[in-house]
Design a protein around this motif. Structure first.
Motif, PDB file in Angstrom:
ATOM      1  N   VAL A   1       0.860  -1.180   0.000  1.00 47.21           N
ATOM      2  CA  VAL A   1       0.000   0.000   0.000  1.00 47.21           C
ATOM      3  C   VAL A   1       0.899   1.234   0.000  1.00 47.21           C
ATOM      4  O   VAL A   1       1.763   1.382   0.880  1.00 47.21           O
ATOM      5  N   ILE A   2       0.694   2.107  -0.972  1.00 46.18           N
ATOM      6  CA  ILE A   2       1.466   3.340  -1.093  1.00 46.18           C
ATOM      7  C   ILE A   2       0.507   4.518  -1.065  1.00 46.18           C
ATOM      8  O   ILE A   2      -0.399   4.613  -1.901  1.00 46.18           O
ATOM      9  N   CYS A   3       0.694   5.406  -0.109  1.00 47.41           N
ATOM     10  CA  CYS A   3      -0.066   6.650  -0.050  1.00 47.41           C
ATOM     11  C   CYS A   3       0.911   7.777  -0.388  1.00 47.41           C
ATOM     12  O   CYS A   3       1.926   7.934   0.293  1.00 47.41           O
ATOM     13  N   GLU A   4       0.610   8.516  -1.444  1.00 48.31           N
ATOM     14  CA  GLU A   4       1.557   9.536  -1.896  1.00 48.31           C
ATOM     15  C   GLU A   4       0.825  10.694  -2.563  1.00 48.31           C
ATOM     16  O   GLU A   4      -0.256  10.507  -3.132  1.00 48.31           O
ATOM     17  N   PHE A   5       1.410  11.880  -2.475  1.00 48.96           N
ATOM     18  CA  PHE A   5       0.877  13.000  -3.233  1.00 48.96           C
ATOM     19  C   PHE A   5       0.859  12.651  -4.706  1.00 48.96           C
ATOM     20  O   PHE A   5       1.715  11.911  -5.196  1.00 48.96           O
ATOM     21  N   SER A   6      -0.132  13.174  -5.429  1.00 52.16           N
ATOM     22  CA  SER A   6      -0.259  12.833  -6.833  1.00 52.16           C
ATOM     23  C   SER A   6      -0.758  14.052  -7.615  1.00 52.16           C
ATOM     24  O   SER A   6      -0.514  15.195  -7.212  1.00 52.16           O
ATOM     25  N   HIS A   7      -1.478  13.793  -8.704  1.00 45.08           N
ATOM     26  CA  HIS A   7      -1.895  14.868  -9.599  1.00 45.08           C
ATOM     27  C   HIS A   7      -3.406  14.809  -9.806  1.00 45.08           C
ATOM     28  O   HIS A   7      -3.914  13.831 -10.374  1.00 45.08           O
ATOM     29  N   PRO A   8      -4.143  15.815  -9.337  1.00 53.19           N
ATOM     30  CA  PRO A   8      -5.593  15.815  -9.540  1.00 53.19           C
ATOM     31  C   PRO A   8      -5.921  15.707 -11.033  1.00 53.19           C
ATOM     32  O   PRO A   8      -5.395  16.472 -11.838  1.00 53.19           O
ATOM     33  N   PRO A   9      -6.769  14.758 -11.416  1.00 47.50           N
ATOM     34  CA  PRO A   9      -7.067  14.573 -12.841  1.00 47.50           C
ATOM     35  C   PRO A   9      -7.980  15.638 -13.424  1.00 47.50           C
ATOM     36  O   PRO A   9      -8.013  15.816 -14.647  1.00 47.50           O
ATOM     37  N   VAL A  10      -8.735  16.356 -12.581  1.00 48.16           N
ATOM     38  CA  VAL A  10      -9.664  17.383 -13.072  1.00 48.16           C
ATOM     39  C   VAL A  10      -8.941  18.718 -13.117  1.00 48.16           C
ATOM     40  O   VAL A  10      -8.321  19.149 -12.139  1.00 48.16           O
ATOM     41  N   ALA A  11      -9.038  19.402 -14.261  1.00 47.91           N
ATOM     42  CA  ALA A  11      -8.237  20.599 -14.509  1.00 47.91           C
ATOM     43  C   ALA A  11      -8.456  21.695 -13.473  1.00 47.91           C
ATOM     44  O   ALA A  11      -7.499  22.293 -12.967  1.00 47.91           O
ATOM     45  N   PHE A  12      -9.714  21.991 -13.116  1.00 42.09           N
ATOM     46  CA  PHE A  12      -9.947  23.114 -12.204  1.00 42.09           C
ATOM     47  C   PHE A  12      -9.448  22.796 -10.799  1.00 42.09           C
ATOM     48  O   PHE A  12      -9.003  23.683 -10.061  1.00 42.09           O
ATOM     49  N   VAL A  13      -9.501  21.510 -10.405  1.00 46.75           N
ATOM     50  CA  VAL A  13      -8.954  21.110  -9.111  1.00 46.75           C
ATOM     51  C   VAL A  13      -7.433  21.250  -9.128  1.00 46.75           C
ATOM     52  O   VAL A  13      -6.820  21.749  -8.171  1.00 46.75           O
ATOM     53  N   ARG A  14      -6.841  20.833 -10.233  1.00 43.45           N
ATOM     54  CA  ARG A  14      -5.386  20.940 -10.381  1.00 43.45           C
ATOM     55  C   ARG A  14      -4.940  22.404 -10.301  1.00 43.45           C
ATOM     56  O   ARG A  14      -3.957  22.734  -9.631  1.00 43.45           O
ATOM     57  N   THR A  15      -5.675  23.289 -10.954  1.00 41.06           N
ATOM     58  CA  THR A  15      -5.340  24.710 -10.929  1.00 41.06           C
ATOM     59  C   THR A  15      -5.448  25.280  -9.514  1.00 41.06           C
ATOM     60  O   THR A  15      -4.578  26.019  -9.052  1.00 41.06           O
ATOM     61  N   GLY A  16      -6.514  24.914  -8.813  1.00 43.02           N
ATOM     62  CA  GLY A  16      -6.689  25.380  -7.447  1.00 43.02           C
ATOM     63  C   GLY A  16      -5.608  24.860  -6.518  1.00 43.02           C
ATOM     64  O   GLY A  16      -5.122  25.588  -5.644  1.00 43.02           O
TER      65      GLY A  16
END
Length: 234
Positions: A148-163
């Protein structure tokens, strides 16, 4: 002094030594209270039970390790920062089934097939050779063992990623200055998060070293991702 994306082990270890005392508090502040929720999700994914032997890599002060140990499992908290281990041993002294070991994730001091589960939370991106670490996790897991790996990643939805990027740029720095003992170390935090691969890429790395049944789910809209896998029985 702070580490850079070259992730020299001595630099990264020294950086975590310097932030150890206030590390947990700073994480709770920067995660806007989400850190305990991510820990609960990780513990449920590991599914510890009495009789299990579990390796928690990059365990830091042992907060996640103690959560796993509540099940009755025997937990080894491994970290390459002596400062983190010192704080962890003191804070978790009342947990009888938890031991701390100083260890490098790419050269684990354990035999083959020792653990029912291996987990790492917010540490894999700090390893200078993450694929080698994944192979080491595979080696020390028992056949049928869980990863099990819990890690920061990249929000797939553009507006969430921008925020999220706006939060990293404008909100996180003043919060770090208020809560951390070493705010320059958290500049590295942002850099390492943004340079880390996305969810499918990490899943591919996990498969490359032999894990099967690889899957992930996003937490907090993809700000964090929880990857799970299994070591084949054969």
């Amino acid at each position: 002094m702070r580490a850079d994306l070259g992730k020299d082990p001595s630099q990264v270890s020294a950086m975590f030594d310097r932030v150890a005392a206030r590390y947990d508090r700073t994480n709770n502040v920067l995660s806007v209270g989400n850190a305990p929720l991510w820990r609960v999700a990780t513990t449920r994914a590991v599914a510890p039970k009495p009789g299990d032997r579990i390796l928690d890599v990059a365990a830091g002060t042992g907060t996640s390790s103690a959560s796993l140990a509540k099940s009755g499992a025997s937990v080894v908290a491994a970290d390459f920062s002596p400062g983190m281990i010192e704080v962890g041993r003191r804070r978790q002294a009342s947990v009888p089934n938890l031991v701390f070991v100083e260890a490098d994730a790419t050269k684990l001091p354990f035999g083959d097939g020792e653990f029912d589960a291996v987990t790492i939370s917010f540490g894999l991106r700090n390893v200078n050779e993450p694929k080698l670490a994944l192979a080491e996790f595979f080696r020390v897991a028992k056949p049928g063992g869980r990863l099990v790996i819990c890690e920061f990643s990249h929000p797939p939805v553009a507006f969430v990623r921008t925020g999220y990027h706006a939060y990293q740029r404008y909100v996180m720095p003043p919060l770090v200055r208020l809560s951390s003992s070493n705010d320059t170390a958290y500049e590295y935090l942002n850099e390492s998060i943004n340079a880390w691969p996305d969810q499918p890429t990490l899943a591919g790395w996990i498969r490359e070293v032999g894990w099967v049944d690889v899957e992930w789910r996003n937490l907090t809209m993809g700000v964090v991702a929880l990857h799970r896998a299994r070591k084949p029985l054969a």
